[in-house]
Scaffold this active site. Structure first.
Site, PDB file in Angstrom:
ATOM      1  N   ASP A 112      96.565   8.864 -27.186  1.00  0.00           N
ATOM      2  CA  ASP A 112      97.226   9.539 -28.305  1.00  0.00           C
ATOM      3  C   ASP A 112      97.778   8.511 -29.288  1.00  0.00           C
ATOM      4  O   ASP A 112      97.924   7.319 -28.960  1.00  0.00           O
ATOM      5  CB  ASP A 112      98.367  10.404 -27.735  1.00  0.00           C
ATOM      6  CG  ASP A 112      98.708  11.595 -28.612  1.00  0.00           C
ATOM      7  OD1 ASP A 112      98.323  11.599 -29.792  1.00  0.00           O
ATOM      8  OD2 ASP A 112      99.370  12.512 -28.104  1.00  0.00           O
ATOM      9  N   ASP A 165      96.815  20.209 -32.414  1.00  0.00           N
ATOM     10  CA  ASP A 165      97.894  20.716 -31.562  1.00  0.00           C
ATOM     11  C   ASP A 165      98.057  22.219 -31.727  1.00  0.00           C
ATOM     12  O   ASP A 165      98.773  22.857 -30.958  1.00  0.00           O
ATOM     13  CB  ASP A 165      99.218  20.011 -31.903  1.00  0.00           C
ATOM     14  CG  ASP A 165      99.314  18.643 -31.256  1.00  0.00           C
ATOM     15  OD1 ASP A 165      98.520  18.360 -30.336  1.00  0.00           O
ATOM     16  OD2 ASP A 165     100.186  17.851 -31.654  1.00  0.00           O
TER      17      ASP A 165
HETATM   18  C1  GLA Z   1     100.566  14.902 -29.365  1.00  0.00           C
HETATM   19  C2  GLA Z   1      99.333  15.502 -28.746  1.00  0.00           C
HETATM   20  C3  GLA Z   1      99.725  16.609 -27.807  1.00  0.00           C
HETATM   21  C4  GLA Z   1     100.646  16.055 -26.736  1.00  0.00           C
HETATM   22  C5  GLA Z   1     101.850  15.408 -27.370  1.00  0.00           C
HETATM   23  C6  GLA Z   1     102.687  14.684 -26.343  1.00  0.00           C
HETATM   24  O1  GLA Z   1     101.188  15.798 -30.229  1.00  0.00           O
HETATM   25  O2  GLA Z   1      98.455  15.968 -29.732  1.00  0.00           O
HETATM   26  O3  GLA Z   1      98.590  17.187 -27.215  1.00  0.00           O
HETATM   27  O4  GLA Z   1      99.928  15.120 -25.952  1.00  0.00           O
HETATM   28  O5  GLA Z   1     101.469  14.464 -28.363  1.00  0.00           O
HETATM   29  O6  GLA Z   1     103.806  14.098 -26.873  1.00  0.00           O
END
Ligand code: GLA
Length: 705
Positions: A458, A526
């Site tokens: 990420d 997300d």
């Molecule tokens: C990002 C990712 C999510 C999750 C969060 C964790 O927003 O896209 O899927 O992993 O971070 O903090």
């Protein structure tokens, strides 16, 4: 004239270079002034037609007009006033390059045109590559300072990978992807103004707001037909593509890494290589263009295209930062019951990470949550028959972390400026060899210690106040950071051949052909609301194949939108990509768990069609959209149709399936109904959707004759 059959040829006498693909021809001529000039990109032209193309350099109409012959890489010299793909300064302050042509190479589908500046120690190679059975042309540029040690540096303010030019069209329409966090990959089709239109990311990541893909047509192309020219840049940091429609009616675009205003110093003997910027001409509309990109990504970009993407379970929406061994073990057991093949432990498992305010950088299990480390959870996940995955965000650090306390100088920061925190975090400078080495060591150890089969990599913030204290050429971090991310991923994959990596940047902020060359799939957004996802997935599919599109079924009401939708609808939307589960399964009823298990089982039956088949986007009537996946041999078909909102309570008309063979017959394998291909391609199939909003259906057809 070069022989027709050869995919790549160069004729010394005329200076004509020709690239031939199954459905297109690309031609360049090296002009009398030594500059490679664009001649043609589009429909297949025979030898005579190519020979008859106008001379590479024609005089401008007046002393106020630009040189009308488009460049393959526009420099800042001559009567060139459009966006320059090559911008540089020599030590004496002189700008731009003036080329003479020094030679060419043709080998294995690759053409290199070699250029040298007439006066200064600078050489460039314009590189082109075509691959068998593909209309994609890959292009990049290699620039070298060829001077002696004392010849002074060359400052490169811009090195684009390629300039693309389409034939004159009566009008121009630009298709591109826009968005934001939770709303990535929104497809826009806008009439191109007579102006310079800039698509760019200045944030150090590919970005949520724009994607380095675009398509050009004359405004009349459809999903099923029409000429489409499209390009995609393989780069995961800042980038810039400038599309120039000039008042005379010509449209060209130049693109590459880095945004405006950043520079790179070339010392004698040093080279700078641009990333690949690929172009594709398709005579068969937007659908055919997407399918050609999907095939290209499978055959020439993805590291493991043939491997099925596993049905994963991810704990983020279920538990947030509140992770611990008993809770995750329970979720893993439920996920296994549903048929998940991979369990991914998301954020919150490390350091002092109980919120987004602390812990990033400290990649050791949080003792309170995992008193015996992660091994017991990993072992249990493996015992349940699933692979074990871990969320990491290696490029980032919280100030409240042991790593930051030990190495405050490791972050990207101009020391005399504020350090803007986004999500309470700063970004590490991977351009520093010591930081790259630390990150590689840390991740390598994590994978080894925990038997991790999967990393969700990420990146939850972008670059601000870019600086590199004490470095003489600090801007290079914009490019070197991304290159280091690539190198680490490449090394991890090479050292751990079973390891899979999922790209993520706060959802879909880093999805491009560069990151997909070392990952298996990208987290799309997300936003897991199925209604919003239909649009997000539509945009994503313009370039990327379904096997790279991670899609989870989550809880209802949706955490981002508050919308309540049936489980079946959520599944039918997520089944259009690499299916995952992301809800709090502990709150699902027995009925929901059983229904989910049945739908996961169905997905596994159609997985190879979805992940390896040919995709056709369908725009039905009555508020229905659908995606049709067909096996390469045309024998098997899966259609996922969605109607988010009912209209007047009317049943939608039949959904036409133009990708089927009108001379064949098909069996609906679930209903046992036989269909004629002629009817299905024209009148369409009766969807028999349930009444009400959020209606959906999966139809499976098998060719019988
Ligand atoms: C990002 C990712 C999510 C999750 C969060 C964790 O927003 O896209 O899927 O992993 O971070 O903090």
């Amino acid at each position: 004239m070069p022989p027709l059959a050869s995919p790549v040829s160069f004729d010394r006498t005329s200076g004509l270079a020709v690239l031939r693909t199954p459905n297109s021809v690309y031609a360049v001529r090296v002009g009398a002034d030594g500059s490679p000039r664009h001649l043609h990109w589009g429909a297949v032209l025979d030898t005579d037609a190519l020979g008859g193309l106008p001379a590479a350099t024609s005089p401008a109409a007046s002393s106020f007009e630009a040189d009308p012959a488009p460049d393959e890489l526009a420099s800042q010299t001559g009567a060139r006033f459009g966006p320059a793909g090559l911008q540089l300064r020599f030590a004496d302050g002189t700008r731009g390059a003036q080329w003479h042509f020094t030679g060419h190479t043709v080998r294995d589908g690759e053409l290199r045109l070699r250029l040298a500046d007439r006066r200064y120690p600078l050489a460039a190679e314009l590189c082109y590559r075509v691959r068998p059975d593909s209309d994609v042309i890959e292009r990049w540029v290699e620039l070298t300072h060829t001077g002696a040690d004392d010849s002074g540096p060359i400052t490169v303010d811009r090195l684009d990978s390629a300039s693309w030019t389409v034939p004159p069209l009566p009008d121009y329409r630009l298709s591109h992807l826009v968005g934001g966090w939770n709303s990535e990959f929104q497809l826009r089709r806008d009439r191109l103004p007579v102006a310079e239109t800039v698509l760019t990311s200045r944030c150090g990541l590919t970005s949520h707001q724009a994607n380095p893909w675009l398509a050009l047509d004359d405004g009349t192309a459809t999903e099923e037909g029409g000429e489409v020219w499209s390009t995609a840049l393989a780069w995961s940091g800042s980038w810039r593509i400038a599309v120039h429609r000039d008042p005379v009616g010509r449209t060209t675009w130049t693109g590459g890494f880095g945004h405006e205003g950043i520079s790179w110093t070339l010392q004698p003997g040093q080279s700078l290589h641009s990333p690949v910027f690929s172009g594709l001409y398709t005579p068969g509309g937007f659908g055919a263009a997407s399918r050609a990109w999907h095939t290209h990504i499978r055959t020439s970009v993805l590291p493991a295209p043939d491997r099925d993407r596993p049905v994963l379970y991810n704990s983020w929406e279920a538990t947030g930062f509140d992770v611990d061994q008993p809770g995750q073990t329970h979720l893993a057991q439920l996920a296994a019951r549903l048929g998940a093949e991979l369990f991914v432990l998301d954020d919150g498992w490390f350091g002092s990470r109980t919120s987004d305010r602390a812990g990033l950088g400290d990649w050791t299990p949080r003792p309170k949550a995992f008193p015996d480390g992660l091994r017991p959870l990993a072992d249990e996940v493996h015992r349940l028959g699933m692979a074990f995955g871990l969320w990491v965000e290696p490029e980032m650090v919280n100030r409240d972390s042991d790593l930051y306390r030990a190495h405050p100088d490791w972050v990207i920061h101009a020391p005399t400026r504020d350090a803007t925190e986004l999500r309470n975090q700063l970004m590490l400078n991977f351009a520093r060899p010591d930081v790259e080495a630390w990150a590689h060591r840390t991740l390598d150890q994590l994978v080894r210690d925990h038997g991790a089969d999967w990393l969700k990599w990420d990146a939850n913030r972008v670059v601000t106040e870019a600086g590199w204290a004490g470095h003489p050429d600090p801007d290079r971090l914009w490019i070197d950071h991304t290159r280091a991310v690539y190198r680490i991923m490449d090394r991890l994959r090479a050292d751990h051949p079973g390891l899979r990596i999922e790209a993520c940047a706060g959802g879909g902020g880093r999805a491009d052909l560069g990151i997909l060359a070392r990952t298996d799939q990208a987290w799309t957004s997300d936003n897991t609301d199925p209604v919003d996802r239909i649009g997000i997935q539509h945009g994503f599919s313009q370039l990327f194949p379904a096997q790279t599109m991670a899609a989870w079924v989550t809880d209802s009401p949706n955490i981002a939108t508050g919308r309540t939708t049936p489980l079946r609808f959520r599944f039918h939307v997520a089944m259009a990509g690499a299916l995952g589960l992301g809800g709090d399964l502990t709150t699902w009823s027995e009925e929901d768990l059983d229904e989910a298990a049945a739908l996961v089982a169905v997905y596994k039956e159609i997985r190879s069609l979805i992940q390896h088949g040919r995709q056709h986007r369908l725009n039905g009537l009555g508020g229905v959209t659908a995606v049709h996946y067909a096996s390469e041999d045309g024998a098997e078909h899966a259609i996922l149709a969605w109607r988010p909102a009912t209209r007047f309570g009317h049943a939608p008309p039949g959904l036409a399936l133009p990708a089927l063979d009108p001379t064949a017959r098909y069996l609906d394998v679930d209903e046992g109904i036989a269909h004629s291909g002629a009817v299905l391609t024209r009148q369409g199939i009766d969807l028999r959707l349930p009444a009400g909003d959020y209606a959906s259906r999966l139809i499976r057809l098998r060719r019988t004759i």
